[in-house]
Design an enzyme around this catalytic site. Structure first.
Site, PDB file in Angstrom:
ATOM      1  N   SER A   1       0.824  -1.215   0.000  1.00 37.36           N
ATOM      2  CA  SER A   1       0.000   0.000   0.000  1.00 37.36           C
ATOM      3  C   SER A   1       0.860   1.268   0.000  1.00 37.36           C
ATOM      4  CB  SER A   1      -0.974   0.003   1.177  1.00 37.36           C
ATOM      5  OG  SER A   1      -0.292   0.143   2.390  1.00 37.36           O
ATOM      6  N   ASN A   2       2.031   1.230   0.620  1.00 38.36           N
ATOM      7  CA  ASN A   2       2.913   2.409   0.556  1.00 38.36           C
ATOM      8  C   ASN A   2       3.484   2.588  -0.844  1.00 38.36           C
ATOM      9  OD1 ASN A   2       3.367   3.824   3.272  1.00 38.36           O
ATOM     10  ND2 ASN A   2       3.305   1.652   3.799  1.00 38.36           N
TER      11      ASN A   2
ATOM     12  N   ARG B   1      22.005 -15.051   4.051  1.00 41.66           N
ATOM     13  CA  ARG B   1      21.584 -13.644   3.974  1.00 41.66           C
ATOM     14  C   ARG B   1      22.521 -12.863   3.051  1.00 41.66           C
ATOM     15  NH1 ARG B   1      18.041 -11.083   6.994  1.00 41.66           N
ATOM     16  NH2 ARG B   1      17.920 -12.669   8.587  1.00 41.66           N
TER      17      ARG B   1
ATOM     18  N   LEU C   1      18.776  -6.313   6.756  1.00 44.15           N
ATOM     19  CA  LEU C   1      19.741  -6.148   5.659  1.00 44.15           C
ATOM     20  C   LEU C   1      21.165  -6.220   6.185  1.00 44.15           C
ATOM     21  CD1 LEU C   1      17.790  -3.193   4.061  1.00 44.15           C
ATOM     22  CD2 LEU C   1      17.986  -5.510   3.108  1.00 44.15           C
TER      23      LEU C   1
ATOM     24  N   HIS D   1       8.691   3.028   9.063  1.00 45.37           N
ATOM     25  CA  HIS D   1       8.536   2.120  10.205  1.00 45.37           C
ATOM     26  C   HIS D   1       7.356   2.590  11.047  1.00 45.37           C
ATOM     27  CE1 HIS D   1       9.682  -0.812  13.202  1.00 45.37           C
ATOM     28  NE2 HIS D   1       9.484   0.120  14.119  1.00 45.37           N
TER      29      HIS D   1
END
Ligand code: GAR
Length: 223
Positions: free
Chosen positions: A23-24, A75, A103, A119
């Site tokens: 949605s952002n 990662r 990250l 956030h």
């Protein structure tokens, strides 16, 4: 005088990373489409093949890339592949829009000063998950959302802008999350617009707007 397409000044290029409903990303895409943000969205990249946001991007004729983190052994390997994919699009700004991954330091350093995150809390309060629940449990009377530059500290880079939402006595996490998310869609396009128009930058760990240091909490909007 008519400029040919080749003579037009290139607009800043955005790459948006998502993991979920997007949605952002949609709020930013709508602001780009309306001309409020003068930029091009080069791609939306998603680490979850089933994320609903992917279809929303396609519906808006935005190029999408799926890079499933589960297909990578570590990662580091995923972040390295992601970095190469992002850099194929040569972005001026990388936008984390509900990208639910921790990250690596190398990745973050590579995009230092040109990567924003949103956030759902008034950072530095409530880094990490379950922010709405935690604000309610703490008895906070205000809660909200922050856009910040990304640094190596999780949810910890310099704040750019916050929207403050009043907590009511009968609030629950879902209702609060919905009111916060409405504000997310207001403040993220503002921050992106500031960045692509050259007003917003990060220098020596500080967010600057029009060359002036922003306060620690960022610019604060009371909803
Ligand atoms: C948003 O509420 C955003 O604040 C949050 O994920 C949601 C994504 O929604 N981000 C974080 O929690 C990052 N730590 P969306 O996919 O609909 O934009």
């Amino acid at each position: 005088m008519n400029l040919s397409a080749a003579d037009q000044p290139q607009k800043p290029r955005l790459v948006i990373l998502i993991s979920g409903s997007g949605s952002n990303m949609v709020a930013i895409a709508d602001a780009v489409r309306s001309g409020d943000i003068e930029a091009d969205i080069a791609a939306v990249i998603c680490n979850r093949p089933e994320a609903a946001g992917l279809q929303k991007a396609r519906d808006r004729d935005i190029e999408t890339v799926t890079l499933d983190h589960k297909e990578f052994g570590s990662r580091d390997a995923f972040d390295f592949a992601l970095m190469r994919k992002i850099d194929d699009y040569d972005p001026d700004l990388v936008i984390l829009a509900g990208f639910m991954r921790i990250l690596t330091a190398d990745f973050v350093r590579h995009y230092q000063g040109r990567m924003l995150n949103i956030h759902p809390s008034l950072l530095p309060k409530y880094q990490g998950l379950n922010t709405h629940q935690r604000a309610l449990e703490a008895g906070d009377t205000e809660h909200g959302v922050t856009v910040h530059f990304v640094t190596e500290e999780l949810d910890g880079g310099p704040n750019v802008i916050q929207a403050v939402v009043a907590v009511t006595e009968d609030d629950d996490p879902v209702a609060l999350q919905q009111r916060v998310q409405t504000q997310e869609h207001v403040i993220y396009p503002i921050a992106v617009k500031w960045f692509v128009s050259g007003r917003l930058s990060m220098k020596e760990g500080t967010a600057l707007l029009d060359g002036k240091e922003l306060p620690e909490q960022g610019l604060r909007l009371e909803a």
